[in-house]
Design a protein around this motif. Structure first.
Motif, PDB file in Angstrom:
ATOM      1  N   MET A  72      11.554  58.016  44.141  1.00  0.00           N
ATOM      2  CA  MET A  72      10.111  57.896  43.945  1.00  0.00           C
ATOM      3  C   MET A  72       9.720  57.257  42.609  1.00  0.00           C
ATOM      4  SD  MET A  72       9.332  58.876  46.893  1.00  0.00           S
ATOM      5  CE  MET A  72       7.562  58.848  46.862  1.00  0.00           C
ATOM      6  N   ARG A  73      10.680  56.832  41.829  1.00  0.00           N
ATOM      7  CA  ARG A  73      10.381  56.031  40.633  1.00  0.00           C
ATOM      8  C   ARG A  73      10.631  54.590  41.043  1.00  0.00           C
ATOM      9  NH1 ARG A  73      12.676  58.219  35.149  1.00  0.00           N
ATOM     10  NH2 ARG A  73      11.245  56.577  34.512  1.00  0.00           N
ATOM     11  N   PRO A  74       9.588  53.762  41.025  1.00  0.00           N
ATOM     12  CA  PRO A  74       9.707  52.406  41.578  1.00  0.00           C
ATOM     13  C   PRO A  74      10.923  51.614  41.089  1.00  0.00           C
ATOM     14  CG  PRO A  74       7.442  52.847  40.991  1.00  0.00           C
ATOM     15  CD  PRO A  74       8.260  54.008  40.484  1.00  0.00           C
ATOM     16  N   GLU A  75      11.187  51.640  39.796  1.00  0.00           N
ATOM     17  CA  GLU A  75      12.311  50.867  39.277  1.00  0.00           C
ATOM     18  C   GLU A  75      13.643  51.433  39.769  1.00  0.00           C
ATOM     19  OE1 GLU A  75      11.197  53.894  36.097  1.00  0.00           O
ATOM     20  OE2 GLU A  75      10.131  52.611  37.477  1.00  0.00           O
ATOM     21  N   HIS A  76      13.716  52.757  39.961  1.00  0.00           N
ATOM     22  CA  HIS A  76      14.933  53.376  40.477  1.00  0.00           C
ATOM     23  C   HIS A  76      15.093  53.092  41.967  1.00  0.00           C
ATOM     24  CE1 HIS A  76      15.294  56.555  37.020  1.00  0.00           C
ATOM     25  NE2 HIS A  76      15.170  55.313  36.579  1.00  0.00           N
ATOM     26  N   GLU A  77      13.991  53.132  42.698  1.00  0.00           N
ATOM     27  CA  GLU A  77      14.040  52.813  44.128  1.00  0.00           C
ATOM     28  C   GLU A  77      14.569  51.393  44.328  1.00  0.00           C
ATOM     29  OE1 GLU A  77      13.390  54.552  46.902  1.00  0.00           O
ATOM     30  OE2 GLU A  77      12.385  56.329  46.132  1.00  0.00           O
ATOM     31  N   LEU A  78      14.058  50.464  43.547  1.00  0.00           N
ATOM     32  CA  LEU A  78      14.485  49.069  43.659  1.00  0.00           C
ATOM     33  C   LEU A  78      15.964  48.923  43.318  1.00  0.00           C
ATOM     34  CD1 LEU A  78      13.742  46.164  44.219  1.00  0.00           C
ATOM     35  CD2 LEU A  78      13.043  45.946  41.848  1.00  0.00           C
ATOM     36  N   GLU A  79      16.402  49.572  42.261  1.00  0.00           N
ATOM     37  CA  GLU A  79      17.809  49.480  41.869  1.00  0.00           C
ATOM     38  C   GLU A  79      18.725  50.036  42.961  1.00  0.00           C
ATOM     39  OE1 GLU A  79      20.761  50.688  38.180  1.00  0.00           O
ATOM     40  OE2 GLU A  79      18.594  50.755  37.874  1.00  0.00           O
ATOM     41  N   VAL A  80      18.336  51.145  43.562  1.00  0.00           N
ATOM     42  CA  VAL A  80      19.137  51.735  44.632  1.00  0.00           C
ATOM     43  C   VAL A  80      19.158  50.828  45.851  1.00  0.00           C
ATOM     44  CG1 VAL A  80      19.180  53.649  46.307  1.00  0.00           C
ATOM     45  CG2 VAL A  80      18.986  54.118  43.860  1.00  0.00           C
ATOM     46  N   MET A  81      18.002  50.285  46.236  1.00  0.00           N
ATOM     47  CA  MET A  81      17.969  49.402  47.398  1.00  0.00           C
ATOM     48  C   MET A  81      18.805  48.141  47.163  1.00  0.00           C
ATOM     49  SD  MET A  81      14.098  49.909  48.859  1.00  0.00           S
ATOM     50  CE  MET A  81      14.329  48.916  50.327  1.00  0.00           C
ATOM     51  N   LEU A  82      18.776  47.589  45.962  1.00  0.00           N
ATOM     52  CA  LEU A  82      19.596  46.415  45.658  1.00  0.00           C
ATOM     53  C   LEU A  82      21.080  46.755  45.677  1.00  0.00           C
ATOM     54  CD1 LEU A  82      17.483  44.784  42.815  1.00  0.00           C
ATOM     55  CD2 LEU A  82      17.840  43.895  45.127  1.00  0.00           C
ATOM     56  N   SER A  83      21.430  47.893  45.118  1.00  0.00           N
ATOM     57  CA  SER A  83      22.823  48.334  45.120  1.00  0.00           C
ATOM     58  C   SER A  83      23.326  48.548  46.543  1.00  0.00           C
ATOM     59  CB  SER A  83      22.951  49.628  44.306  1.00  0.00           C
ATOM     60  OG  SER A  83      24.266  50.115  44.359  1.00  0.00           O
ATOM     61  N   MET A  84      22.515  49.197  47.360  1.00  0.00           N
ATOM     62  CA  MET A  84      22.898  49.432  48.747  1.00  0.00           C
ATOM     63  C   MET A  84      23.021  48.108  49.510  1.00  0.00           C
ATOM     64  SD  MET A  84      20.827  52.827  49.855  1.00  0.00           S
ATOM     65  CE  MET A  84      21.416  52.663  51.546  1.00  0.00           C
ATOM     66  N   HIS A  85      22.089  47.204  49.286  1.00  0.00           N
ATOM     67  CA  HIS A  85      22.134  45.918  49.976  1.00  0.00           C
ATOM     68  C   HIS A  85      23.436  45.179  49.634  1.00  0.00           C
ATOM     69  CE1 HIS A  85      20.773  42.320  51.973  1.00  0.00           C
ATOM     70  NE2 HIS A  85      21.090  41.636  50.890  1.00  0.00           N
ATOM     71  N   GLN A  86      23.767  45.177  48.382  1.00  0.00           N
ATOM     72  CA  GLN A  86      24.999  44.511  47.957  1.00  0.00           C
ATOM     73  C   GLN A  86      26.215  45.157  48.644  1.00  0.00           C
ATOM     74  OE1 GLN A  86      25.818  44.678  43.766  1.00  0.00           O
ATOM     75  NE2 GLN A  86      27.267  42.989  43.883  1.00  0.00           N
ATOM     76  N   ARG A  87      26.275  46.462  48.623  1.00  0.00           N
ATOM     77  CA  ARG A  87      27.404  47.168  49.226  1.00  0.00           C
ATOM     78  C   ARG A  87      27.451  46.955  50.744  1.00  0.00           C
ATOM     79  NH1 ARG A  87      27.651  52.869  47.160  1.00  0.00           N
ATOM     80  NH2 ARG A  87      25.503  52.714  47.815  1.00  0.00           N
ATOM     81  N   LEU A  88      26.319  47.069  51.408  1.00  0.00           N
ATOM     82  CA  LEU A  88      26.287  46.971  52.864  1.00  0.00           C
ATOM     83  C   LEU A  88      26.519  45.551  53.373  1.00  0.00           C
ATOM     84  CD1 LEU A  88      23.407  49.485  53.557  1.00  0.00           C
ATOM     85  CD2 LEU A  88      25.826  49.778  54.161  1.00  0.00           C
ATOM     86  N   THR A  89      26.117  44.549  52.615  1.00  0.00           N
ATOM     87  CA  THR A  89      26.345  43.178  53.067  1.00  0.00           C
ATOM     88  C   THR A  89      27.767  42.732  52.760  1.00  0.00           C
ATOM     89  OG1 THR A  89      25.342  42.291  51.048  1.00  0.00           O
ATOM     90  CG2 THR A  89      23.936  42.457  53.024  1.00  0.00           C
ATOM     91  N   GLU A  90      28.401  43.319  51.770  1.00  0.00           N
ATOM     92  CA  GLU A  90      29.812  43.000  51.490  1.00  0.00           C
ATOM     93  C   GLU A  90      30.698  43.564  52.577  1.00  0.00           C
ATOM     94  OE1 GLU A  90      30.581  44.573  47.611  1.00  0.00           O
ATOM     95  OE2 GLU A  90      29.699  42.859  46.615  1.00  0.00           O
ATOM     96  N   GLU A  91      30.293  44.684  53.185  1.00  0.00           N
ATOM     97  CA  GLU A  91      31.097  45.321  54.230  1.00  0.00           C
ATOM     98  C   GLU A  91      31.054  44.533  55.525  1.00  0.00           C
ATOM     99  OE1 GLU A  91      29.693  49.313  54.660  1.00  0.00           O
ATOM    100  OE2 GLU A  91      30.355  49.905  52.667  1.00  0.00           O
ATOM    101  N   ASP A  92      29.967  43.782  55.770  1.00  0.00           N
ATOM    102  CA  ASP A  92      29.811  43.047  57.047  1.00  0.00           C
ATOM    103  C   ASP A  92      30.718  41.849  57.135  1.00  0.00           C
ATOM    104  OD1 ASP A  92      27.966  44.845  57.930  1.00  0.00           O
ATOM    105  OD2 ASP A  92      26.228  43.619  57.381  1.00  0.00           O
TER     106      ASP A  92
END
Length: 92
Positions: A72-92
């Motif tokens: 719920m902290r915007p900058e933290h939400e963005l950082e988590v979503m970017l981190s997840m995107h990087q991890r999830l797209t590397e797995e594909d």
């Protein structure tokens, strides 16, 4: 803010962490100015067909914990979503 949103994302789909209040907040914003919404919101989990929405939310919680960030902290939400995107797209 509406003008910037219109200039940057007119007729776009914006992906959210799907916390439940996103669409209501967007609707209130547009209602305040008497405008019809010109963007669509979608849960970010739909970007990753290899995992279920429940798994996406589990990984999201784990990523917040791993990075020592707060939901719920915007900058933290963005950082988590970017981190997840990087991890999830590397797995594909």
């Amino acid at each position: 803010m509406i003008r910037e949103l219109e200039n940057d994302h007119f007729s776009a789909t914006l992906y959210t962490s799907d916390n439940g209040d996103d669409e209501a907040a967007l609707a209130r914003l547009f209602d305040t100015y008497g405008l019809d919404p010109f963007v669509e919101l979608a849960p970010a989990s739909v970007l990753y067909p290899s995992i279920t929405p429940g798994e996406w939310h589990r990984q999201r919680r784990e990523t917040f914990s791993e990075l020592g960030l707060e939901p719920m902290r915007p900058e933290h939400e963005l950082e988590v979503m970017l981190s997840m995107h990087q991890r999830l797209t590397e797995e594909d």
